[in-house]
Design a protein around this motif. Structure first.
Motif, short mmCIF file in Angstrom:
data_model
loop_
_atom_site.label_atom_id
_atom_site.label_comp_id
_atom_site.label_asym_id
_atom_site.label_seq_id
_atom_site.Cartn_x
_atom_site.Cartn_y
_atom_site.Cartn_z
N ALA A 213 0.82 -1.22 0.00
CA ALA A 213 0.00 0.00 0.00
C ALA A 213 0.85 1.26 0.00
CB ALA A 213 -0.94 -0.01 1.20
N LEU A 214 1.85 1.33 0.89
CA LEU A 214 2.63 2.56 1.03
C LEU A 214 3.44 2.89 -0.22
CD1 LEU A 214 3.36 4.89 2.85
CD2 LEU A 214 5.17 3.49 3.85
N PRO A 215 4.14 1.93 -0.87
CA PRO A 215 4.86 2.30 -2.10
C PRO A 215 3.96 2.87 -3.19
CG PRO A 215 5.66 0.20 -1.26
CD PRO A 215 4.45 0.55 -0.44
N GLN A 216 2.73 2.35 -3.31
CA GLN A 216 1.82 2.89 -4.32
C GLN A 216 1.34 4.30 -3.95
OE1 GLN A 216 -1.02 0.03 -6.34
NE2 GLN A 216 -0.70 -1.03 -4.41
N ALA A 217 1.24 4.58 -2.66
CA ALA A 217 0.76 5.90 -2.23
C ALA A 217 1.89 6.91 -2.06
CB ALA A 217 0.00 5.75 -0.90
N ARG A 218 3.14 6.52 -2.32
CA ARG A 218 4.26 7.43 -2.08
C ARG A 218 4.15 8.74 -2.86
NH1 ARG A 218 9.71 4.58 -3.03
NH2 ARG A 218 8.71 3.15 -1.56
N PRO A 219 3.73 8.76 -4.14
CA PRO A 219 3.57 10.05 -4.82
C PRO A 219 2.58 10.98 -4.13
CG PRO A 219 3.57 8.27 -6.40
CD PRO A 219 3.49 7.63 -5.05
N ALA A 220 1.45 10.43 -3.69
CA ALA A 220 0.45 11.25 -3.01
C ALA A 220 0.98 11.76 -1.67
CB ALA A 220 -0.83 10.45 -2.79
N VAL A 221 1.71 10.93 -0.95
CA VAL A 221 2.31 11.35 0.33
C VAL A 221 3.32 12.46 0.09
CG1 VAL A 221 3.72 10.60 2.27
CG2 VAL A 221 1.88 9.13 1.43
N ALA A 222 4.11 12.34 -0.99
CA ALA A 222 5.10 13.37 -1.30
C ALA A 222 4.43 14.70 -1.62
CB ALA A 222 5.97 12.92 -2.47
N VAL A 223 3.32 14.68 -2.36
CA VAL A 223 2.62 15.91 -2.69
C VAL A 223 2.04 16.55 -1.42
CG1 VAL A 223 0.61 16.86 -3.89
CG2 VAL A 223 2.10 15.23 -5.04
N GLY A 224 1.37 15.75 -0.58
CA GLY A 224 0.81 16.30 0.65
C GLY A 224 1.88 16.85 1.58
N THR A 225 3.01 16.17 1.67
CA THR A 225 4.10 16.65 2.53
C THR A 225 4.67 17.96 2.01
OG1 THR A 225 4.65 14.35 3.04
CG2 THR A 225 6.29 16.01 3.59
N SER A 226 4.82 18.08 0.70
CA SER A 226 5.34 19.33 0.15
C SER A 226 4.39 20.50 0.43
CB SER A 226 5.56 19.19 -1.36
OG SER A 226 4.34 18.98 -2.04
N LEU A 227 3.08 20.26 0.37
CA LEU A 227 2.12 21.31 0.72
C LEU A 227 2.24 21.72 2.19
CD1 LEU A 227 -1.05 20.07 -1.21
CD2 LEU A 227 0.39 22.03 -1.77
N ALA A 228 2.37 20.73 3.07
CA ALA A 228 2.52 21.02 4.49
C ALA A 228 3.81 21.81 4.76
CB ALA A 228 2.51 19.73 5.30
#
Length: 574
Positions: A213-228
């Motif tokens: 699950a986490l490797p597939q969601a890594r792009p979305a996590v990276a985008v959310g982290t950059s916004l934060a």
């Protein structure tokens, strides 16, 4: 004998050779919209270019002092703050997103949207609230003394909130919803067959999360982290209240305390370099990642039912961030605001500041939505063209650059460019009428509106562009075959279909403008107060109860887009 002219047959004149024809140059379809997008991009880039030119001029003897004493500490605090907030946002946002997506427990349905509530409270308001909640004579320590007794509490002290760790704690628990929102959307899109296949191959729940699950969601996590992290760079109130000398706080202190605009511009340029580095790291981390979905619509993950201690632990893990990031500060503000209103009522000054805030936010929202519509429509025409124009694509990207720039950096650049504009207007007025009008633009509320438009134009453009993505290109082609121009197609076809996207973008921009603090602090004219600046002044004086009403008003208005966002984010999961 040659035939006479009358006997010759009458024939039409031969058409001129193709080489003799002069090509008729027609205006490019949508040229007006591309020119409008170029002007919008220039208006956004102007303060950044002014900032760079002023920083390159140098600040005289101040620069060695900044390099030796200000920048090292500011850079260190900024990097450590970004690292801490990023870690908290990733852990809490990703963990809670997986819990509410993959598991079913008591309270899950409420927590799935309640986890977004901290977005309604600006970071400086949460810091403002916790400074009083955790004060030595505040409610927390008073409750501990009542439970354990004064003698037992004599040598006991809570961790100091006015520190780098306290600032990381406050900002991290407010900004984690950026990661939660993007990660939950990605988890909801994942196919259940992948998780089920991993479990049949011997992967437990934890291993399936980390390996599938986490490797597939890594792009979305990276985008959310950059916004934060970008919101962390923009913060000035929480960092200053809690005693952390970030680059943003240093910019404000250099301008306000030293009145040195070139020095503030140089620090702002360093902050801008950090933002560019963050964006570059996020893009580099995703450079080789590709995601391919199944050909048919995949079956969503079926939540696993948790009972007993496991269900209680999942509920506590999701409820704790909501309690820390929203419930505790909101309850404190409500209690203090009720006390203040009973004692002094809703005074005329607070009413005037509320109307001022509404006026600035409304004006900025209208301009932002209109200009965002121009940019998004130009982007639509560029996508429909047979050949993409790189210059147009660059202008469209430049028009959305302001959101990545911290408000303090943007305000310093605007201050420089608007001062130059005022000088030009003054010189022209002196030549024509012999009168110097003084500061016309930079000394008015128009500067604050300009800053809000440049900063939040990306929100409007992105929302409207997402609405355009749902309109088939065949609608535009049919309108063109019926003789409609680009403007006519926008008025008769696009605007009615874009009404939900435009309304949502306007709501988000309006609330963002109401909460904006850094740019308003630097650009506001004399005797110009908004709810945010009023709260900042009361917190700086230590009179927390007087600022509670303004803080509660900002929180209540901030709840509106969060509730809309929670409703929209819940539809795919359903």
């Amino acid at each position: 004998m040659p035939p006479s002219d009358a006997a010759m047959p009458m024939t039409a004149a031969a058409p001129p050779a193709p080489a003799d024809r002069k090509p008729v140059r027609r205006a490019r379809p949508g040229a007006f919209w591309f020119a409008g997008a170029a002007l919008v991009a220039l208006a956004v880039l102007a303060p950044i270019l002014s900032l760079v030119l002023t920083a390159l001029e140098g600040s005289g003897d101040l620069w060695p002092h900044l390099v030796a004493y200000v920048l090292p500490q500011a850079l260190t605090d900024t990097v450590l703050l970004l690292a801490g907030v990023g870690a908290i946002s990733v852990v809490i946002g990703t963990g809670t997103a997986w819990l509410v997506t993959a598991y079913d427990f008591r309270g899950r349905r409420v927590l799935s949207w309640a986890l977004l509530l901290p977005l309604a409270v600006p970071t400086y308001i949460v810091a403002f609230a916790y400074l009083d909640i955790l004060h030595p004579i505040g409610p927390v320590q008073a409750a501990l003394k009542a439970v354990f007794g004064r003698e037992t509490m004599r040598g006991f002290r809570l961790p100091e909130l006015r520190s780098l760790g306290g600032c990381i704690f406050v900002i991290g628990f407010v900004l984690y919803p950026y990661v939660y929102l993007t990660a939950r959307a990605m988890f909801a899109m994942q196919a259940a067959s992948l998780i089920e296949a991993a479990r049949t191959l011997g992967c437990g729940p934890v291993a399936a999360f980390f390996r599938i699950a986490l490797p597939q969601a890594r792009p979305a996590v990276a985008v959310g982290t950059s916004l934060a992290l970008m919101e962390t760079m923009n913060d000035i109130g929480a960092s200053e209240f809690l005693g952390v000398q970030t680059l943003t706080v240093s910019i404000y202190a250099t301008w306000v305390n030293r009145s040195n605009l070139p020095g503030a511009a140089q620090i702002a340029l360093a902050a801008l370099a950090v933002v560019v580095l963050l964006v570059g790291i996020e893009r580099w981390a995703r450079r080789r990642q590709r995601h391919a979905g199944p050909g048919q619509r995949a079956r969503a993950i079926a939540p696993v039912r948790l009972r007993g201690l496991k269900g209680a632990a999942a509920f506590a893990a999701c409820a704790l961030p909501v309690a820390i990031g929203f419930a505790a500060p909101a309850a404190y503000l409500l209690s203090e605001a009720i006390k203040r209103l009973r004692f002094a009522g809703f005074g005329p000054d607070l009413m005037r500041e509320t109307l001022t805030t509404f006026g600035v936010a409304a004006a900025a929202t209208v301009l932002t939505v209109v200009l965002g519509l121009v940019v998004a429509h130009a982007a639509r025409l560029s996508r429909l063209a047979a050949r993409r124009n790189l210059a147009t694509d660059f202008m469209i990207r430049a028009a959305s650059l302001g959101y990545a720039v911290p408000g303090t950096v943007l305000a310093i650049g605007l201050m420089i460019s608007l001062a130059g504009l005022d000088h030009l207007i003054g010189a022209g007025a002196s030549l024509v009428g012999g009168v110097d009008p003084g500061l016309i633009v930079s000394g008015s509320a128009a500067a604050v509106v300009y800053a809000c438009v440049a900063r939040f134009l990306a929100v409007s453009t992105g929302g409207i562009d997402a609405g355009y993505a749902k309109i088939p290109a065949s609608f535009d082609h049919a309108a063109r075959t019926l003789g409609r121009t680009a403007g006519g197609t926008l008025a008769r076809i696009h605007l009615p279909l874009l009404r939900p996207a435009t309304g949502a973008a306007a709501l988000l921009v309006f609330v963002d403008c109401m909460k904006e603090l850094p740019a308003t602090l630097l650009l506001r004219p004399l005797n110009f107060e908004t709810l945010a600046t009023h709260l900042y002044g009361e917190a700086a004086r230590g009179s927390y109860e007087d600022g509670a009403v303004a803080a509660l008003a900002i929180v209540l208005f901030g709840l509106l887009p969060v509730l809309v966002l929670a409703r929209l984010s819940g539809k795919p999961a359903a």
